[in-house]
Motif scaffolding. Structure first.
Motif, PDB file in Angstrom:
ATOM      1  N   ILE A 139       7.962 -20.005  -7.079  1.00  0.00           N
ATOM      2  CA  ILE A 139       6.503 -19.983  -7.031  1.00  0.00           C
ATOM      3  C   ILE A 139       5.919 -20.999  -6.051  1.00  0.00           C
ATOM      4  N   PRO A 140       6.402 -22.252  -6.000  1.00  0.00           N
ATOM      5  CA  PRO A 140       5.853 -23.174  -4.995  1.00  0.00           C
ATOM      6  C   PRO A 140       6.037 -22.675  -3.559  1.00  0.00           C
ATOM      7  N   ARG A 141       7.117 -21.976  -3.292  1.00  0.00           N
ATOM      8  CA  ARG A 141       7.306 -21.419  -1.949  1.00  0.00           C
ATOM      9  C   ARG A 141       6.294 -20.312  -1.672  1.00  0.00           C
ATOM     10  N   ILE A 147       1.080 -16.486  -0.509  1.00  0.00           N
ATOM     11  CA  ILE A 147       1.377 -15.125  -0.955  1.00  0.00           C
ATOM     12  C   ILE A 147       0.886 -14.968  -2.386  1.00  0.00           C
ATOM     13  N   SER A 148      -0.014 -14.033  -2.610  1.00  0.00           N
ATOM     14  CA  SER A 148      -0.492 -13.773  -3.970  1.00  0.00           C
ATOM     15  C   SER A 148       0.674 -13.311  -4.842  1.00  0.00           C
ATOM     16  N   HIS A 149       0.656 -13.747  -6.095  1.00  0.00           N
ATOM     17  CA  HIS A 149       1.795 -13.412  -6.959  1.00  0.00           C
ATOM     18  C   HIS A 149       1.391 -13.427  -8.417  1.00  0.00           C
ATOM     19  N   ALA A 150       2.187 -12.760  -9.216  1.00  0.00           N
ATOM     20  CA  ALA A 150       2.005 -12.745 -10.669  1.00  0.00           C
ATOM     21  C   ALA A 150       3.382 -12.670 -11.304  1.00  0.00           C
ATOM     22  N   SER A 151       3.449 -13.091 -12.564  1.00  0.00           N
ATOM     23  CA  SER A 151       4.702 -12.992 -13.317  1.00  0.00           C
ATOM     24  C   SER A 151       4.438 -12.228 -14.605  1.00  0.00           C
ATOM     25  N   VAL A 152       5.496 -11.753 -15.205  1.00  0.00           N
ATOM     26  CA  VAL A 152       5.387 -10.989 -16.446  1.00  0.00           C
ATOM     27  C   VAL A 152       6.439 -11.512 -17.423  1.00  0.00           C
ATOM     28  N   ASP A 153       6.088 -11.560 -18.706  1.00  0.00           N
ATOM     29  CA  ASP A 153       7.043 -11.942 -19.751  1.00  0.00           C
ATOM     30  C   ASP A 153       7.498 -10.678 -20.469  1.00  0.00           C
ATOM     31  N   LEU A 154       8.802 -10.420 -20.446  1.00  0.00           N
ATOM     32  CA  LEU A 154       9.367  -9.232 -21.076  1.00  0.00           C
ATOM     33  C   LEU A 154       9.682  -9.541 -22.535  1.00  0.00           C
TER      34      LEU A 154
END
Length: 451
Positions: A139-141, A147-154
């Motif tokens: 994420i820091p990179r 770069i826009s980004h998102a994460s998901v928890d499965l």
């Protein structure tokens, strides 16, 4: 419904109670000093965690595929492999993931530097037993590159892989709405790669700019026989035969779908075994050695490869021109990281290698426009490496670095005179001078390609 965050917090509580019990026993029953008792309690927990990591490597060896000669490592390399994997496992399970929640960060186009090509937003999909905290190094990179980004928890942790598909679909649509993008790049670790492939089977590839998997058991893993849950059953490999679920998943994919996937994996994976299970026919496969399964998410060389794959992306409506590649070679991991950080965000795909032999392996599997190599390295020194590059890949621009001009001065002079090296830069290098030299090198490459 059990979440990874809750599970890991319980695991930490059990460790804390066990360490406290050992410390109290050492203090009250064996007369140890308080500081010594506390140290013994902490050491006991750490040693148990280390034993678990070592056991993973030992058990995975029972299912391992042969390691190609160019990726074999000696005892020193094995110690570094275990140390990095242990450190990664401890940090992720004891710090990052117990505190993490899924998040989204959107960068307005006006905040992106003009020289940086447009990027597809990135959705991060973790693997079995993890959560979005797994991406604490990547994420820091992404943030530095705007770069826009998102994460998901499965969730739940012990769920069915197909059951995670709606979560991915929801996250993709939310990211597209927030950024205005028509497509996303999906970066997935371990089981997450199978989740993304299952999502594509249901929803197609219209929203996909690229899929990058890290250590995903595309053909199953023998280690899954020791796990729990429907997802583990789906990831099993028995005597080289993938589960029925994996075989059906593979049959559902056409060549166009496979061409959208980059599979990054390591020949020393201690969870995906056989390690070649991560090699996906029809996809772009990038191999590494000397990296463990959890460490794939924080190893600098692997993250360089991920960022390079992302740098090559542009919206599908624009002509797609792969970003030119830059290869950085240095046996010192800290110096490689400094070099990689200094050249990020310039529109180049940055690759790294820890030795001359590893650099030649990189060059053998993909085109590289510019090679920057340290000179004083064990084995194949920089000047000799660039001479081999000149002979095998004469189109690559070659820059030699050295922090000791007296040692090997004759070799450096000879390399410049023979044309093995186009340019020499002394260490400690200046970021401005290095970038100027690289922009000149890439400019020459572009001018040559236009002729």
């Amino acid at each position: 419904m059990m979440s990874a965050r809750r599970m890991l917090r319980k695991f930490l509580l059990v460790q804390a109670l066990a360490g406290t019990a050992i410390a109290l026993a050492a203090w009250r029953w064996f007369g140890a000093a308080p500081w010594a008792a506390v140290a013994l309690g902490l050491a006991s927990v750490v040693l148990v965690r280390l034993a678990i990591n070592m056991n993973n490597f030992l058990v995975s060896a029972c299912f391992a595929s042969p390691t190609p000669p160019e990726f074999r490592i000696g005892w020193a390399g094995r110690v570094r492999l275990l140390a990095e994997e242990f450190k990664s496992s401890m940090l992720h399970t004891s710090w990052f993931m117990p505190r993490a929640t899924a998040c989204m960060r959107v960068y307005e186009s006006s905040l992106v530097p003009a020289h940086v090509p447009p990027h597809a937003p990135v959705l991060l999909v973790h693997g079995y037993g993890c959560n979005s905290g797994y991406w604490s190094y990547l994420i820091p990179r992404l943030d530095r590159a705007r770069i826009s980004h998102a994460s998901v928890d499965l969730e739940p942790v012990l769920g069915d892989i197909d059951g995670y598909v709606p979560l991915v679909q929801q996250a993709v649509e939310e990211l597209c709405r927030a950024t205005g993008a028509g497509q996303v790049a999906l970066v997935a670790h371990s089981m997450g790669g199978l989740v993304v492939r299952a999502w594509m089977r249901v929803h197609g590839t219209a929203r996909v700019a690229r899929v990058i998997t890290l250590g995903s058991p595309h053909h199953g893993t023998g280690m899954a026989k020791f796990g729990r849950g429907p997802n583990v059953v789906q990831m099993r490999c028995n005597r080289g035969v993938a589960s029925d679920w994996l075989q059906e998943l593979g049959r559902s994919e056409d060549p166009a779908t496979r061409a959208l996937i980059t599979s990054i994996y390591t020949h020393h994976d201690n969870i995906v075994s056989p390690q070649t299970s991560s090699h996906l026919p029809g996809a772009r496969n990038i191999e590494f050695g000397g990296v463990g399964h959890v460490a794939l998410g924080c190893n600098a060389r692997v993250l360089d490869a991920v960022m390079g794959e992302l740098a090559a992306l542009s919206p599908r409506s624009m002509p797609h021109t792969p970003a030119p590649s830059l290869l950085l070679v240095d046996d010192d991991a800290f110096m490689r990281e400094l070099l990689a950080d200094a050249v990020q965000g310039q529109g180049w795909r940055v690759l790294t290698a820890a030795s001359g032999a590893e650099a030649l392996a990189v060059l053998a599997r993909e085109p590289v426009a510019v090679v920057v190599s340290d000179h004083v390295m064990p084995g194949l020194r920089g000047a000799a490496l660039l001479e081999q590059v000149r002979q095998r890949y004469p189109g690559a621009y070659r820059i030699l670095l050295s922090g000791s001009q007296d040692e090997g001065a004759v070799e450096i002079t000879s390399a410049l005179a023979s044309g093995a090296a186009h340019r020499f830069l002394a260490k400690p290098w200046s970021g401005a001078v290095l970038l100027a030299a690289l922009h000149e090198a890439f400019g020459l490459q572009q001018a040559r390609a236009a002729l």
